[in-house]
Design a protein around this motif. Structure first.
Motif, PDB file in Angstrom:
ATOM      1  N   PRO A  16       0.641  -1.198   0.129  1.00 27.58           N
ATOM      2  CA  PRO A  16      -0.029   0.037   0.086  1.00 27.58           C
ATOM      3  C   PRO A  16       0.850   1.214  -0.004  1.00 27.58           C
ATOM      4  N   VAL A  17       0.678   2.205  -0.691  1.00 28.25           N
ATOM      5  CA  VAL A  17       1.137   3.507  -0.883  1.00 28.25           C
ATOM      6  C   VAL A  17       0.732   4.417   0.085  1.00 28.25           C
ATOM      7  N   SER A  64       5.187   1.187   4.362  1.00 26.63           N
ATOM      8  CA  SER A  64       6.389   0.471   4.841  1.00 26.63           C
ATOM      9  C   SER A  64       7.603   1.424   4.933  1.00 26.63           C
ATOM     10  N   ARG A  65       7.295   2.778   4.592  1.00 23.68           N
ATOM     11  CA  ARG A  65       8.453   3.677   4.471  1.00 23.68           C
ATOM     12  C   ARG A  65       9.618   3.334   3.491  1.00 23.68           C
ATOM     13  N   GLU A  66       9.197   2.663   2.398  1.00 26.47           N
ATOM     14  CA  GLU A  66      10.322   2.449   1.194  1.00 26.47           C
ATOM     15  C   GLU A  66      10.018   3.602   0.178  1.00 26.47           C
ATOM     16  N   VAL A  67      11.003   3.721  -0.622  1.00 24.85           N
ATOM     17  CA  VAL A  67      10.633   4.468  -1.879  1.00 24.85           C
ATOM     18  C   VAL A  67      10.961   3.829  -3.113  1.00 24.85           C
ATOM     19  N   PHE A  68       9.987   4.096  -4.002  1.00 21.40           N
ATOM     20  CA  PHE A  68      10.037   3.330  -5.552  1.00 21.40           C
ATOM     21  C   PHE A  68      10.268   4.717  -6.337  1.00 21.40           C
ATOM     22  N   SER A  69      10.668   4.498  -7.462  1.00 20.58           N
ATOM     23  CA  SER A  69      10.875   5.666  -8.655  1.00 20.58           C
ATOM     24  C   SER A  69      10.694   5.065 -10.026  1.00 20.58           C
ATOM     25  N   THR A  70      10.141   5.863 -11.021  1.00 23.23           N
ATOM     26  CA  THR A  70       9.845   5.372 -12.373  1.00 23.23           C
ATOM     27  C   THR A  70       9.998   6.558 -12.952  1.00 23.23           C
ATOM     28  N   GLY A  71      10.232   6.371 -14.474  1.00 26.42           N
ATOM     29  CA  GLY A  71      10.292   7.386 -15.502  1.00 26.42           C
ATOM     30  C   GLY A  71      11.626   7.926 -16.121  1.00 26.42           C
ATOM     31  N   PRO A 100       8.024   0.956 -11.610  1.00 21.12           N
ATOM     32  CA  PRO A 100       8.864   1.284 -10.573  1.00 21.12           C
ATOM     33  C   PRO A 100       9.942   0.459  -9.906  1.00 21.12           C
ATOM     34  N   GLN A 101      11.026   1.144  -9.437  1.00 22.22           N
ATOM     35  CA  GLN A 101      12.190   0.406  -8.951  1.00 22.22           C
ATOM     36  C   GLN A 101      12.441   0.816  -7.566  1.00 22.22           C
ATOM     37  N   LYS A 102      12.709  -0.206  -6.575  1.00 22.32           N
ATOM     38  CA  LYS A 102      12.953   0.304  -5.273  1.00 22.32           C
ATOM     39  C   LYS A 102      14.338   0.772  -5.035  1.00 22.32           C
ATOM     40  N   LEU A 103      14.432   1.903  -4.346  1.00 16.61           N
ATOM     41  CA  LEU A 103      15.838   2.502  -4.018  1.00 16.61           C
ATOM     42  C   LEU A 103      16.174   1.771  -2.724  1.00 16.61           C
ATOM     43  N   GLN A 104      17.427   1.301  -2.961  1.00 22.09           N
ATOM     44  CA  GLN A 104      17.687   0.162  -2.035  1.00 22.09           C
ATOM     45  C   GLN A 104      18.549   1.077  -0.799  1.00 22.09           C
ATOM     46  N   ASP A 105      18.868   2.475  -0.800  1.00 18.88           N
ATOM     47  CA  ASP A 105      19.555   2.806   0.181  1.00 18.88           C
ATOM     48  C   ASP A 105      18.650   3.711   0.916  1.00 18.88           C
ATOM     49  N   LEU A 106      17.285   3.677   0.926  1.00 18.02           N
ATOM     50  CA  LEU A 106      16.843   4.620   1.478  1.00 18.02           C
ATOM     51  C   LEU A 106      15.572   3.600   2.259  1.00 18.02           C
ATOM     52  N   ALA A 164      14.102  13.525  -0.143  1.00 14.01           N
ATOM     53  CA  ALA A 164      13.372  12.746   0.807  1.00 14.01           C
ATOM     54  C   ALA A 164      13.870  13.189   2.195  1.00 14.01           C
ATOM     55  N   ILE A 165      12.889  13.190   3.135  1.00 17.65           N
ATOM     56  CA  ILE A 165      13.317  13.292   4.556  1.00 17.65           C
ATOM     57  C   ILE A 165      12.782  11.964   5.335  1.00 17.65           C
ATOM     58  N   SER A 166      13.939  11.623   6.138  1.00 13.10           N
ATOM     59  CA  SER A 166      13.808  10.453   6.994  1.00 13.10           C
ATOM     60  C   SER A 166      12.838  10.789   8.158  1.00 13.10           C
ATOM     61  N   ALA A 167      12.671   9.550   9.003  1.00 20.87           N
ATOM     62  CA  ALA A 167      11.998   9.769  10.332  1.00 20.87           C
ATOM     63  C   ALA A 167      13.007  10.579  11.267  1.00 20.87           C
ATOM     64  N   ASP A 168      14.297  10.521  11.043  1.00 22.09           N
ATOM     65  CA  ASP A 168      15.396  11.424  12.011  1.00 22.09           C
ATOM     66  C   ASP A 168      15.408  12.711  11.547  1.00 22.09           C
ATOM     67  N   GLY A 169      14.767  13.124  10.491  1.00 23.79           N
ATOM     68  CA  GLY A 169      14.755  14.600  10.161  1.00 23.79           C
ATOM     69  C   GLY A 169      16.058  14.899   9.281  1.00 23.79           C
ATOM     70  N   GLU A 170      16.768  13.702   8.572  1.00 19.35           N
ATOM     71  CA  GLU A 170      17.502  13.824   7.595  1.00 19.35           C
ATOM     72  C   GLU A 170      16.995  14.207   6.196  1.00 19.35           C
ATOM     73  N   LEU A 171      17.820  15.248   5.565  1.00 18.54           N
ATOM     74  CA  LEU A 171      17.451  15.550   4.253  1.00 18.54           C
ATOM     75  C   LEU A 171      18.187  14.717   3.200  1.00 18.54           C
ATOM     76  N   TYR A 172      17.704  13.899   2.134  1.00 15.59           N
ATOM     77  CA  TYR A 172      18.518  13.441   1.060  1.00 15.59           C
ATOM     78  C   TYR A 172      18.152  13.931  -0.121  1.00 15.59           C
ATOM     79  N   LEU A 173      19.015  14.136  -1.190  1.00 19.29           N
ATOM     80  CA  LEU A 173      18.783  14.726  -2.437  1.00 19.29           C
ATOM     81  C   LEU A 173      19.506  13.647  -3.573  1.00 19.29           C
ATOM     82  N   TRP A 174      18.945  13.802  -4.770  1.00 19.28           N
ATOM     83  CA  TRP A 174      19.713  13.136  -5.998  1.00 19.28           C
ATOM     84  C   TRP A 174      19.364  13.603  -6.995  1.00 19.28           C
ATOM     85  N   GLY A 175      20.279  13.267  -8.199  1.00 22.38           N
ATOM     86  CA  GLY A 175      19.718  13.707  -9.351  1.00 22.38           C
ATOM     87  C   GLY A 175      21.016  14.685  -9.924  1.00 22.38           C
TER      88      GLY A 175
END
Length: 600
Positions: free
Chosen positions: A82-83, A99-106, A124-130, A144-155
């Motif tokens: 479920p999303v 389940s707090r996992e991230v997928f991406s497509t496109g 959609p493919q799962k991001l293994q590191d998040l 993306a921001i984690s439950a600990d309040g950390e900010l992640y960027l990519w691209g």
């Protein structure tokens, strides 16, 4: 409901047409909890945690396993969990599951999918590191921001190129509560109320008081907000108290509203009273000057007639000023209309430019894929060309070597052809000599037959004696045949030696020379045999003369001696006949070898 630009099917109305008013659409049997709009595609999140997509799909951003545009909501594939949230960028989509996992497509030309490569994905493919992610957002890049309040960027952005999620704000520096991403920039809000910004800054969208881009999140000083929202190149921020609470705390009501009927009537009477000092217009820039004139007017009313005249003059000036003010208001209204028209035109041009930009981005994606394929094809062609060049060089060297060998063989064959020609001439001469010997042999046989007839007419004693001589001749012939067999064996060994000589041209020349010598010996032997045959013929003639003159009964001893002289001649004639076959076979073998070599 949906409306607006629909040429790519993003309205979900089942067509690729624009719609100028809100129109109801069907999405799913389940309740729709959230709607997200991307550049050219749309997403719907249902109560059951399913995701449905529609719109442009040239980069696989719908996640349906193909690149076909969809004008109706279509279920996304590849996610069984479920999303919780979806975020739509320019050409890609991010999905956050419960389940707090991230997928991406496109599209992934800039690494915005965070999968460690730049390959476009249709599912959609799962991001293994998040893991343990609380929220996702995307524009040209992703975050993306984690439950600990950390900010992640990519691209790809001003922070560089990151094909996998890269931590830019750790929990030790600040704990991020909210964030959003626009076109090529983003803003974040920590739990202390501080605002952070990063990315391009061409329009001042970072709010840092300059147009300089920032490669890492920077604090926007003096701003404490509760929520932020990003457009393509602009930002809205909600303060901590909120807009509604700020108006409630003030004595005046919110714009366009009155707290009660009495307040409304009081404001209306103020607007219609002659003393309009209570009136306050947000568009009246000349209000201080008018107030000054009004004060002077009141002072001059208590003066003398001279003051009245001045007051009349001032009133006339006041009326002229008011008239100018009204004209200025009308001009201001006209300017506002022109401004609104210009804004509408600019918005239309902006929308067209955005559509062109999206089209160019789509074309860039396709051209990038085509360029990569072309580059790989060119690399393969270069490798093939190098291989062909190497093979051509080797072939050229082999051809040069073969040509040199051909020239050597040709020279050798020409020399051997000359030798063979000489050998053939000698063989023809030998053959003519053999024919002559054969004629002599035939003559001797005839004479022998004649002698046999004569012997039959003689007495038994002489016949027995002749028979004994004949047996001796036969034994001699048998001995000659044995010698012929030995000669045949010698010939076989010579033939075997000749086969070996084929592998070496120099040895072939030597063999030909030896064959020529053998032929010369045979010719000498033939000449010797011819001399013997001549002697035998001479003896035979003498024998015939003796028979004619003396008769068979007279001078028996001379006749016997002549008989013994003739017998070796017959024996040598037989030997010559046997040698002729052997010599013929040798000559034919030599001629065949020479012919094969000349043909080669």
């Amino acid at each position: 409901f949906s409306w607006g630009y629909g040429k790519n099917g993003a309205l979900g109305q089942g067509s690729f047409s624009n719609c100028y008013k809100p129109s109801k659409i069907y999405v799913s049997d389940s309740l729709v909890l959230a709607v997200e709009c991307g550049s050219q595609h749309s997403g719907f999140l249902t109560k059951t945690g399913k995701v449905l997509m529609c719109g442009a799909n040239h980069s696989g951003q719908l996640g349906i396993g193909s690149r076909e545009d969809k004008p109706v909501a279509t279920l996304m594939k590849g996610i069984d969990i479920p999303v919780e949230q979806i975020s739509l960028g320019v050409t890609h989509t991010l999905i956050l599951t419960q389940s707090r996992e991230v997928f991406s497509t496109g599209g992934n030309n800039f690494g915005q999918l965070g999968l460690g490569h730049k390959q476009t994905m249709e599912i959609p493919q799962k991001l293994q590191d998040l893991t343990h992610i609380r929220k996702v957002a995307c524009g040209q890049h992703s975050g993306a921001i984690s439950a600990d309040g950390e900010l992640y960027l990519w691209g790809t952005c001003t922070f560089g190129i990151h094909l996998t999620p890269h931590k830019v704000v750790s929990s030790e520096t600040a704990k991020i509560a909210e964030f959003d991403i626009g076109g090529s920039f983003g803003v974040a809000l920590d739990f202390a109320g501080r605002l952070w910004a990063w990315g391009t800054n061409t329009s001042g969208e970072l709010g840092l008081g300059s147009y300089a881009p920032k490669g890492a999140p920077m604090v926007v000083e003096g701003k404490e907000v509760a929520q932020v929202y990003c457009g393509s190149a602009y930002v809205f921020a909600v303060p901590k108290k909120g807009i509604y609470q700020r108006y409630r705390s003030r004595a005046s009501p919110m714009p366009g509203q009155f707290r009660n009927k009495e307040m409304s009537e009081e404001r209306y009477s103020d607007l219609n009273s002659k003393d309009n000092s209570k009136f306050s217009s947000p568009y009246n820039k000349d209000e201080p000057a008018i107030s000054t004139i009004k004060g002077e007017k009141n002072s001059y009313e208590m003066d003398s007639a001279k003051g009245r005249e001045e007051r009349d003059k001032l009133e006339a000036d006041l009326r002229a000023a008011l008239k100018e003010l009204n004209e200025a208001k009308r001009e201001l209204t006209s300017l506002k209309q022109e401004k609104n028209t210009a804004i509408a035109s600019l918005e239309k041009e902006k929308h067209e430019l955005i559509m062109k930009l999206n089209g160019l981005e789509s074309k860039y994606d396709r051209d990038s894929d085509a360029f990569i394929k072309l580059q790989l094809s060119l690399n393969d062609k270069e490798i093939e060309l190098k291989t062909v060049k190497t093979e051509a060089e080797l072939a050229k060297q082999n051809f040069s070597s073969l040509r040199a060998d051909y020239n050597r063989v040709l020279e050798s064959l020409q020399s051997e052809k000359q030798d063979s020609t000489q050998l053939l001439e000698k063989a023809e001469a030998f053959d003519r000599e053999l024919q002559r010997v054969s004629k002599v042999r035939t003559s001797l046989e005839n004479r022998n037959a004649k002698l046999e007839r004569l012997n039959n007419e003689k007495d038994a004693e002489y016949f027995l004696y002749a028979d004994c001589r004949l047996r001796k001749v036969k034994s001699d012939l048998a001995r000659v045949f044995n010698e012929l067999a030995e000669t045949q064996n010698k010939y076989e060994s010579i033939k075997k030696y000749t086969d070996e000589v084929k592998q070496n041209l120099d040895a072939a020349r030597k063999e030909n020379h030896e064959n020529i010598l053998k032929i010369e010996e045979l010719i000498k032997e033939k000449i010797q045999l011819a001399n013997e045959l001549n002697q035998a013929a001479h003896c035979s003639e003498r024998y015939d003369e003796d028979v004619k003159t003396d008769g068979m009964g007279s001078d028996k001893e001379n006749r016997d001696s002549n008989m013994f002289d003739i017998t070796p001649a017959f024996y040598r004639a037989s030997q010559v006949e046997s040698c002729k076959g052997e010599i013929d076979e040798k000559l034919q073998g030599i001629l065949a070898k020479c012919t094969v070599r000349v043909q080669a």
